[in-house]
Design a protein around this motif. Structure first.
Motif, PDB file in Angstrom:
ATOM      1  N   SER A  28       8.014   5.039 -12.401  1.00 14.01           N
ATOM      2  CA  SER A  28       7.234   5.331 -13.536  1.00 14.01           C
ATOM      3  C   SER A  28       7.029   6.874 -13.620  1.00 14.01           C
ATOM      4  O   SER A  28       7.239   7.621 -14.816  1.00 14.01           O
ATOM      5  N   GLY A  70       2.953   1.952  -2.060  1.00 15.52           N
ATOM      6  CA  GLY A  70       3.333   2.173  -3.569  1.00 15.52           C
ATOM      7  C   GLY A  70       2.584   3.113  -4.190  1.00 15.52           C
ATOM      8  O   GLY A  70       1.405   3.588  -3.647  1.00 15.52           O
ATOM      9  N   THR A 117      -1.512  -7.644  -9.874  1.00 14.39           N
ATOM     10  CA  THR A 117      -0.975  -6.501 -11.050  1.00 14.39           C
ATOM     11  C   THR A 117       0.464  -7.264 -11.571  1.00 14.39           C
ATOM     12  O   THR A 117       1.319  -7.516 -11.109  1.00 14.39           O
ATOM     13  N   ALA A 118       0.160  -7.709 -12.758  1.00 15.64           N
ATOM     14  CA  ALA A 118       1.228  -8.125 -13.778  1.00 15.64           C
ATOM     15  C   ALA A 118       1.886  -6.792 -14.451  1.00 15.64           C
ATOM     16  O   ALA A 118       2.027  -5.830 -13.619  1.00 15.64           O
ATOM     17  N   SER A 119       2.013  -6.853 -15.688  1.00 14.31           N
ATOM     18  CA  SER A 119       2.792  -5.793 -16.329  1.00 14.31           C
ATOM     19  C   SER A 119       2.646  -5.974 -17.807  1.00 14.31           C
ATOM     20  O   SER A 119       2.567  -7.155 -18.292  1.00 14.31           O
ATOM     21  N   LEU A 163       6.788  -9.612   1.332  1.00 16.63           N
ATOM     22  CA  LEU A 163       6.780 -10.527   0.509  1.00 16.63           C
ATOM     23  C   LEU A 163       7.614 -11.995   0.754  1.00 16.63           C
ATOM     24  O   LEU A 163       7.366 -13.006   0.122  1.00 16.63           O
ATOM     25  N   ASN A 210       8.121   7.321  -7.583  1.00 16.55           N
ATOM     26  CA  ASN A 210       8.221   5.900  -7.966  1.00 16.55           C
ATOM     27  C   ASN A 210       8.966   5.933  -9.384  1.00 16.55           C
ATOM     28  O   ASN A 210       9.044   7.125  -9.849  1.00 16.55           O
ATOM     29  N   PRO A 218      -0.880  -3.334 -16.785  1.00 16.14           N
ATOM     30  CA  PRO A 218      -0.298  -1.712 -17.163  1.00 16.14           C
ATOM     31  C   PRO A 218       0.930  -1.687 -17.987  1.00 16.14           C
ATOM     32  O   PRO A 218       1.897  -2.591 -17.721  1.00 16.14           O
ATOM     33  N   GLY A 219       0.984  -0.784 -18.886  1.00 17.18           N
ATOM     34  CA  GLY A 219       2.370  -0.395 -19.149  1.00 17.18           C
ATOM     35  C   GLY A 219       2.894   0.815 -18.149  1.00 17.18           C
ATOM     36  O   GLY A 219       2.781   0.430 -17.075  1.00 17.18           O
ATOM     37  N   LEU A 220       3.412   1.961 -18.653  1.00 19.21           N
ATOM     38  CA  LEU A 220       3.913   2.871 -17.892  1.00 19.21           C
ATOM     39  C   LEU A 220       2.859   3.684 -17.269  1.00 19.21           C
ATOM     40  O   LEU A 220       2.156   4.201 -17.796  1.00 19.21           O
ATOM     41  N   VAL A 221       2.642   3.462 -15.951  1.00 19.17           N
ATOM     42  CA  VAL A 221       1.609   4.461 -15.223  1.00 19.17           C
ATOM     43  C   VAL A 221       2.061   5.608 -14.704  1.00 19.17           C
ATOM     44  O   VAL A 221       2.912   5.803 -14.098  1.00 19.17           O
ATOM     45  N   ILE A 252       0.859   2.856  -7.347  1.00 19.11           N
ATOM     46  CA  ILE A 252      -0.373   2.521  -7.854  1.00 19.11           C
ATOM     47  C   ILE A 252      -1.276   2.047  -6.591  1.00 19.11           C
ATOM     48  O   ILE A 252      -2.443   2.285  -6.796  1.00 19.11           O
ATOM     49  N   ALA A 253      -0.736   1.219  -5.337  1.00 22.47           N
ATOM     50  CA  ALA A 253      -1.437   0.885  -4.499  1.00 22.47           C
ATOM     51  C   ALA A 253      -2.227   2.073  -3.535  1.00 22.47           C
ATOM     52  O   ALA A 253      -3.134   2.041  -3.090  1.00 22.47           O
ATOM     53  N   LYS A 310       6.893   7.469   5.422  1.00 20.94           N
ATOM     54  CA  LYS A 310       6.511   7.553   4.134  1.00 20.94           C
ATOM     55  C   LYS A 310       5.248   7.238   3.809  1.00 20.94           C
ATOM     56  O   LYS A 310       4.616   7.627   2.776  1.00 20.94           O
ATOM     57  N   TYR A 332      13.497  -7.035 -14.230  1.00 20.13           N
ATOM     58  CA  TYR A 332      12.272  -6.716 -13.769  1.00 20.13           C
ATOM     59  C   TYR A 332      11.136  -7.373 -14.452  1.00 20.13           C
ATOM     60  O   TYR A 332      10.502  -8.061 -13.975  1.00 20.13           O
ATOM     61  N   ALA A 373       0.805  -1.394   0.092  1.00 15.29           N
ATOM     62  CA  ALA A 373       0.164  -0.131  -0.007  1.00 15.29           C
ATOM     63  C   ALA A 373       0.828   1.424  -0.117  1.00 15.29           C
ATOM     64  O   ALA A 373       0.109   2.498  -0.434  1.00 15.29           O
TER      65      ALA A 373
HETATM   66  N1  LIG Z   1       4.203   2.020 -12.253  1.00 14.79           N
HETATM   67  C1  LIG Z   1       4.051   1.439 -13.539  1.00 14.79           C
HETATM   68  O1  LIG Z   1       4.399   2.047 -14.594  1.00 14.79           O
HETATM   69  C2  LIG Z   1       3.729  -0.211 -13.480  1.00 14.79           C
HETATM   70  C3  LIG Z   1       3.619  -0.804 -14.634  1.00 14.79           C
HETATM   71  C4  LIG Z   1       3.247  -2.134 -15.006  1.00 14.79           C
HETATM   72  C5  LIG Z   1       2.862  -2.816 -13.681  1.00 14.79           C
HETATM   73  N2  LIG Z   1       3.319  -2.221 -12.654  1.00 14.79           N
HETATM   74  C6  LIG Z   1       3.249  -3.150 -11.464  1.00 14.79           C
HETATM   75  O2  LIG Z   1       2.437  -2.687 -10.458  1.00 14.79           O
HETATM   76  C7  LIG Z   1       2.739  -2.933  -8.945  1.00 14.79           C
HETATM   77  C8  LIG Z   1       2.997  -1.454  -8.295  1.00 14.79           C
HETATM   78  O3  LIG Z   1       3.976  -0.575  -9.000  1.00 14.79           O
HETATM   79  P1  LIG Z   1       4.283   1.030  -8.491  1.00 14.79           P
HETATM   80  O4  LIG Z   1       4.726   1.810  -9.720  1.00 14.79           O
HETATM   81  O5  LIG Z   1       3.227   1.346  -7.688  1.00 14.79           O
HETATM   82  O6  LIG Z   1       5.590   0.631  -7.737  1.00 14.79           O
HETATM   83  P2  LIG Z   1       6.114   1.131  -6.191  1.00 14.79           P
HETATM   84  O7  LIG Z   1       5.493   2.776  -5.983  1.00 14.79           O
HETATM   85  O8  LIG Z   1       7.499   0.870  -6.256  1.00 14.79           O
HETATM   86  O9  LIG Z   1       5.468   0.290  -5.035  1.00 14.79           O
HETATM   87  C9  LIG Z   1       6.058  -1.023  -4.933  1.00 14.79           C
HETATM   88  C10 LIG Z   1       5.503  -1.649  -3.617  1.00 14.79           C
HETATM   89  O10 LIG Z   1       5.997  -2.971  -3.566  1.00 14.79           O
HETATM   90  C11 LIG Z   1       6.328  -3.100  -2.198  1.00 14.79           C
HETATM   91  N3  LIG Z   1       7.423  -3.979  -1.936  1.00 14.79           N
HETATM   92  C12 LIG Z   1       8.496  -4.054  -2.425  1.00 14.79           C
HETATM   93  N4  LIG Z   1       9.473  -5.220  -2.208  1.00 14.79           N
HETATM   94  C13 LIG Z   1       8.598  -5.707  -1.023  1.00 14.79           C
HETATM   95  C14 LIG Z   1       8.926  -6.709  -0.165  1.00 14.79           C
HETATM   96  N5  LIG Z   1       9.879  -7.485  -0.282  1.00 14.79           N
HETATM   97  N6  LIG Z   1       8.043  -7.033   0.770  1.00 14.79           N
HETATM   98  C15 LIG Z   1       6.923  -6.083   0.662  1.00 14.79           C
HETATM   99  N7  LIG Z   1       6.760  -5.180  -0.080  1.00 14.79           N
HETATM  100  C16 LIG Z   1       7.501  -4.916  -0.867  1.00 14.79           C
HETATM  101  C17 LIG Z   1       7.100  -1.679  -1.611  1.00 14.79           C
HETATM  102  O11 LIG Z   1       7.215  -1.459  -0.327  1.00 14.79           O
HETATM  103  P3  LIG Z   1       8.091  -0.470   0.210  1.00 14.79           P
HETATM  104  O12 LIG Z   1       7.472   0.861  -0.104  1.00 14.79           O
HETATM  105  O13 LIG Z   1       8.318  -0.806   1.621  1.00 14.79           O
HETATM  106  O14 LIG Z   1       9.399  -0.436  -0.576  1.00 14.79           O
HETATM  107  C18 LIG Z   1       6.044  -0.932  -2.356  1.00 14.79           C
HETATM  108  O15 LIG Z   1       4.862  -0.630  -1.509  1.00 14.79           O
HETATM  109  C19 LIG Z   1       3.998  -3.522  -9.035  1.00 14.79           C
HETATM  110  O16 LIG Z   1       3.634  -5.120  -9.080  1.00 14.79           O
HETATM  111  C20 LIG Z   1       4.464  -3.359 -10.644  1.00 14.79           C
HETATM  112  O17 LIG Z   1       5.517  -4.360 -11.141  1.00 14.79           O
HETATM  113  C21 LIG Z   1       3.640  -0.767 -12.401  1.00 14.79           C
END
Ligand SMILES: NC(=O)c1ccc[n+]([C@@H]2O[C@H](COP(=O)([O-])OP(=O)(O)OC[C@H]3O[C@@H](n4cnc5c(N)ncnc54)[C@H](OP(=O)(O)O)[C@@H]3O)[C@@H](O)[C@H]2O)c1
Length: 306
Positions: free
Chosen positions: A204, A15, A125-127, A64, A202, A189-192, A17-18, A43, A162, A13
């Protein structure tokens, strides 16, 4: 779509997107059990400040890599949105930094789900990263759809860690779901991009910032994405859960930017079939609006100054 009286879980949460997902779920009346690595981390202040958080947001500690870590988070929940995964961290150890948290983490979450009776659907959430990277040529006449899968060997050879982590995690999720009768949806999703809720960057959104700061070495492929899809994934007709959900972006663009978004132009480098998403009534935010919203947010948060 009212979530009143319904309990759902969101992993990762903290993150980008979350955080939006939690906000939108709270706005729709859901009670949310949200997992973070450290509930006392400053944060995640933005989560405490969301409307409805005081009454209906429960933050739980989960990692995780720890087996059983998500047991209490999913207990009682109807829907589980799994977003936690490492995103483009720099690494000398891809197995430990990407593959293990992505794959073992996904399996840990799914294993917790089958321990309880309450979970009706899991949304992972895949990608686009788990679809496109198989070595097939990508040209403007190519249409990518849900029949595509990235090739782990190709990702490994290319050192796309990745992409490899997302591909292996998705494969593992489908296998586990099939073996254990889980109703699973994967989103690609692609680049969000779009406004930030949290105060940190983050990956993206940082891509946009880098373009404006002149830090990008080459043009980057961009995608639009509508976050409301995550919410809808919870209530798709179940026929959609039997296969991978199609790529959700409206367009893929080469975006060349020069200090002002008015100077931004784009051309598609390959196409993405989003007909099934559209058939569910998804309205995608046009890319230029998303870029503009992102830039405004970066300015508001003090990352961009002009
Ligand atoms: N943003 C994009 O463009 C995009 C595109 C396609 C798919 N996605 C997918 O969407 C999801 C979220 O992306 P986002 O951009 O929101 O990323 P983000 O802001 O970097 O968030 C990643 C989240 O994963 C958590 N995490 C990482 N390692 C962990 C661990 N070992 N244990 C528990 N939590 C862990 C992080 O926690 P901490 O805050 O504690 O590090 C954070 O809450 C991901 O699965 C990503 O692959 C994103």
């Amino acid at each position: 779509m009212s979530g009143e009286g319904k309990l759902v879980c969101v992993t990762g949460a903290s993150g980008y997107i979350a955080s939006w997902l939690v906000k939108l779920l709270l706005e729709r009346g859901y009670t949310v059990k949200a997992t973070v690595r450290d509930p006392d981390d400053p944060k995640i202040k933005h989560l405490h400040e969301l409307d409805g958080a005081k009454e209906r947001l429960h933050l739980l500690k989960a990692n995780l890599l720890e087996e059983g870590s998500f047991d209490s988070a999913v207990d009682g929940c109807e829907g589980v949105f799994h977003t936690a995964s490492p995103v483009f961290v720099s690494t000398n150890d891809p197995q430990a930094d990407f593959i293990d948290p992505a794959v073992k983490g996904t399996l840990n979450v799914l294993s917790s789900c089958i321990k309880v009776q309450s979970v009706k659907r899991v949304v992972v959430t895949a990608s686009l990263a788990s679809i496109v990277f198989n070595g097939k040529p990508l040209t403007p006449d190519v249409v990518v759809d849900e029949t595509w899968f990235s090739d782990p060997a190709f990702c490994k050879e290319s050192k796309y860690w990745y992409h490899l982590s997302k591909t292996l995690a998705e494969e593992a999720a489908w296998r586990f779901a099939k073996e254990n009768g889980i109703d699973l949806i994967t989103l690609h999703p692609g680049l969000v991009i779009g406004p930030l809720l949290q105060s940190s960057l983050n990956f993206s959104v940082e891509v946009i910032l880098n373009l404006f700061n002149g830090n990008n070495q080459q043009p980057f492929k961009y995608y639009d994405y509508d976050l409301s899809l995550f919410l809808r994934a919870q209530s798709f007709p179940s026929t959609y859960s039997s296969s991978r959900f199609p790529q959700l972006v409206e367009d893929i663009c080469w975006l060349y930017t020069y200090f002002r978004f008015k100077a931004v132009k784009y051309e598609p480098s390959f196409q993405v079939n989003n007909e099934r998403a559209k058939s569910l009534g998804i309205n995608f935010t046009p890319w230029d609006v998303s870029v503009q919203d992102t830039v405004e947010s970066l300015k508001e948060k003090g990352f961009l100054k002009f």
